[in-house]
Design a protein around this motif. Structure first.
Motif, PDB file in Angstrom:
ATOM      1  N   ALA A  75      49.526  81.757  -1.392  1.00  0.00           N
ATOM      2  CA  ALA A  75      49.904  81.601  -2.803  1.00  0.00           C
ATOM      3  C   ALA A  75      49.830  82.932  -3.531  1.00  0.00           C
ATOM      4  N   ARG A  76      48.816  83.726  -3.253  1.00  0.00           N
ATOM      5  CA  ARG A  76      48.697  85.040  -3.903  1.00  0.00           C
ATOM      6  C   ARG A  76      49.845  85.963  -3.486  1.00  0.00           C
ATOM      7  N   GLU A  77      50.174  85.924  -2.210  1.00  0.00           N
ATOM      8  CA  GLU A  77      51.286  86.754  -1.726  1.00  0.00           C
ATOM      9  C   GLU A  77      52.608  86.314  -2.351  1.00  0.00           C
ATOM     10  N   ILE A  78      52.832  85.009  -2.405  1.00  0.00           N
ATOM     11  CA  ILE A  78      54.090  84.472  -2.931  1.00  0.00           C
ATOM     12  C   ILE A  78      54.232  84.764  -4.423  1.00  0.00           C
ATOM     13  N   THR A  79      53.158  84.554  -5.183  1.00  0.00           N
ATOM     14  CA  THR A  79      53.253  84.768  -6.632  1.00  0.00           C
ATOM     15  C   THR A  79      53.352  86.250  -6.989  1.00  0.00           C
ATOM     16  N   ALA A  80      53.039  87.130  -6.044  1.00  0.00           N
ATOM     17  CA  ALA A  80      53.141  88.574  -6.297  1.00  0.00           C
ATOM     18  C   ALA A  80      54.512  89.140  -5.912  1.00  0.00           C
ATOM     19  N   THR A  81      55.394  88.302  -5.368  1.00  0.00           N
ATOM     20  CA  THR A  81      56.681  88.808  -4.870  1.00  0.00           C
ATOM     21  C   THR A  81      57.654  89.192  -5.972  1.00  0.00           C
ATOM     22  N   GLY A  82      57.514  88.591  -7.146  1.00  0.00           N
ATOM     23  CA  GLY A  82      58.493  88.849  -8.205  1.00  0.00           C
ATOM     24  C   GLY A  82      59.753  88.017  -8.049  1.00  0.00           C
ATOM     25  N   GLU A  83      59.774  87.133  -7.063  1.00  0.00           N
ATOM     26  CA  GLU A  83      60.923  86.232  -6.873  1.00  0.00           C
ATOM     27  C   GLU A  83      61.010  85.266  -8.059  1.00  0.00           C
ATOM     28  N   PRO A  84      62.176  84.671  -8.295  1.00  0.00           N
ATOM     29  CA  PRO A  84      62.292  83.675  -9.362  1.00  0.00           C
ATOM     30  C   PRO A  84      61.324  82.503  -9.107  1.00  0.00           C
ATOM     31  N   PRO A  85      60.850  81.853 -10.179  1.00  0.00           N
ATOM     32  CA  PRO A  85      59.887  80.752 -10.015  1.00  0.00           C
ATOM     33  C   PRO A  85      60.364  79.648  -9.070  1.00  0.00           C
ATOM     34  N   GLU A  86      61.643  79.326  -9.102  1.00  0.00           N
ATOM     35  CA  GLU A  86      62.144  78.277  -8.205  1.00  0.00           C
ATOM     36  C   GLU A  86      61.954  78.677  -6.745  1.00  0.00           C
ATOM     37  N   THR A  87      62.240  79.937  -6.436  1.00  0.00           N
ATOM     38  CA  THR A  87      62.063  80.444  -5.065  1.00  0.00           C
ATOM     39  C   THR A  87      60.582  80.457  -4.696  1.00  0.00           C
TER      40      THR A  87
END
Length: 196
Positions: A75-87
């Motif tokens: 979750a920390r890695e994913i939320t740090a990606t800067g990808e759109p929230p849906e992604t």
């Protein structure tokens, strides 16, 4: 170098034990499972199993913490990606199912955590709260960016996590649906419910 190999073997054995425990918890439930049965499935004497884990509660705690550490890391890695929230939410759904279904074979240990002693339960609850907060932040960001409709973030998060966590009850490792397939379908259904 010898210590490193011994440590690696010990860690591999612990993971094997956790997978077996998760399988027995799945078949019998936490209260119906026994240390002897877990040891037997591993071809170990019960005394050898106690070398790695002092009790069934310790096994349950280790199953919980293994899943939680993986969930939080992802979750920390994913939320740090800067990808759109849906992604991000789609990636979170996939990672969640990968951790709870693949890592430990989908054991019921994931939903029977209330059987833990208070100190261990408190630690698990803190970890679950931290994870829930990360998922909630993605939903909030989706609302702020106009991708998601105006939903109650906490209820939406609980609905998503409830659906994902309940898979350990009905998913079967020998079944035809693999976790990535379930994750993709769940993401489609759950995210569509949030979209404007």
């Amino acid at each position: 170098m010898v210590q490193t190999n011994a440590a690696a073997r010990s860690e591999a054995k612990r993971k094997e034990i956790l997978r077996r425990a998760a399988t027995v918890f799945r078949a019998k439930g936490f209260y119906g499972a026994g240390m002897r049965e877990i040891a037997k499935g591993l071809g170990m004497a019960p005394g050898a199993l106690y070398y790695y884990f002092e009790s069934k509660e310790d096994l349950l705690y280790a199953c919980q913490m293994t899943a939680l550490k993986g969930l939080l890391r992802s979750a920390r890695e994913i939320t740090a990606t800067g990808e759109p929230p849906e992604t991000q939410l789609r990636l979170l759904v996939a990672a969640h199912l990968d951790h709870i279904l693949m890592e430990l074979g989908g054991g019921l240990a994931h939903v029977e955590f209330h059987a833990l002693p208070k100190e261990q339960l408190d630690e698990v609850v803190r970890g679950r709260d931290a994870y829930e907060k990360l998922v909630r932040s993605v939903i909030r960001a989706g609302k702020e960016h106009g991708a998601f409709r105006d939903v109650d973030e906490k209820l939406a998060t609980l609905a998503i996590l409830g659906a994902l966590n309940w898979t350990v009850v009905w998913w079967k490792p020998e079944g035809r649906r693999r976790p990535p397939d379930v994750g993709e379908e769940f993401a489609n259904i759950l995210i569509e419910g949030l979209k404007r």
